[in-house]
Design a protein around this motif. Structure first.
Motif: not given
Length: 304
Positions: A2-3, A7-10, A36-39, A66-75
């Protein structure tokens, strides 16, 4: 996934420290470690290498971040756009207007609206009153500024609001024998060749003009028809004839044309803002608000 996990990973990739990351996110450290472990278990790869002394990001983690940052930016962008659209800060507005509104009303209102709502794309079209009604009902324009329609002339699907009042004046060639007379008795225009627009293009204004001349004891003798107010004024300057027009047209300052107050003074000429009844567009609502707020200053300027 989930989002929140993204965010936690970023944030962890930026801090490389579970304690600092947890404090920054407002979480308990065990909760962060669990997420983090669950993901990682879901992805089947390790995103971080942990030791008792340090945390480092893996190659898989770098790719994910890198992809998560882009995804969060789009969100975030989607959330911002939704809020802006809901408030009417962005979008499109198609506006029709009569030619007599151009010299004073339209430039002022458009400048004001663009300052307050720069993200809205405006499309403006000069249209006769009757055509605006058709375009509104067909959904091809969102709002119209036109000469007042009578109660029986407003279609059921439209709503209207008076936004200011103009007054009719005589437009004469500068060298015309009547040009020096001010105010000018309407009756003195009897027998003069008139330049007029066809009634079908603006029944309300056309009837107001012909009603004025009939009250003065004569019928208009139309020598030339023209579809736009600016064209009518140009033909007056060319000494093709005379006309009766809204006073706002005097702001064009057309060389060779004199505008004269008529006596007895005609009844005010209402101008209406018209839109579809039940319209829910925030952009339409915002334009109405700008017009309403600007109306007192505009009317004072026109009456001055």
């Amino acid at each position: 996934m989930n989002l929140e996990q993204m965010r936690y990973i970023v944030v962890l990739a930026e801090e490389l420290h579970f304690g600092r990351t947890a404090r920054r996110l407002g979480l308990q450290q065990p909760t962060l470690s669990q997420q983090v472990r669950k993901l990682e278990d879901e992805l089947g790869v390790s995103l971080f290498d942990r030791t008792t002394r340090e945390v480092s990001i893996t190659a898989a983690g770098e790719s994910f971040v890198a992809e998560a940052r882009r995804a969060l930016h789009h969100v975030e962008r989607a959330q911002l756009t939704a809020r802006q659209t809901g408030r009417g800060d962005v979008g499109e507005l198609s506006l029709g207007f009569v030619g007599s509104a151009v010299p004073e009303l339209i430039p002022r209102l458009l400048r004001r609206f663009r300052r307050v709502y720069p993200g809205v794309e405006l499309q403006v079209r000069e249209l006769p009153s009757a055509r605006q009604v058709d375009e509104l009902l067909a959904g091809r324009i969102d709002m119209g500024i036109l000469h007042a329609l009578g109660e029986s002339e407003i279609p059921e699907g439209l709503a209207s609001q008076e936004i200011f009042r103009d007054v009719l004046v005589a437009a004469l060639p500068r060298r015309h024998p009547l040009a020096p007379i001010s105010p000018l008795p309407t009756a003195k225009l009897a027998g003069e060749p008139f330049i007029m627009f066809p009634r079908r293009m603006g029944p309300a204004l056309h009837d107001r003009i012909t009603g004025l001349t009939r009250a003065a004891g004569f019928e208009v003798q139309v020598s030339q028809e023209a579809g736009h107010m600016q064209t009518i004024i140009g033909l007056v300057a060319a000494e093709v004839g005379v006309s009766i027009v809204p006073r706002t047209m005097a702001a064009l300052r057309q060389p060779g044309v004199e505008f004269r107050q008529l006596t007895p003074r005609p009844e005010p000429l209402p101008i209406q803002l018209v839109w579809r009844r039940g319209e829910t567009s925030p952009v339409v609502r915002n334009f109405r608000t700008v017009v309403t707020n600007d109306f007192p200053a505009l009317r004072a300027r026109l009456d001055g």
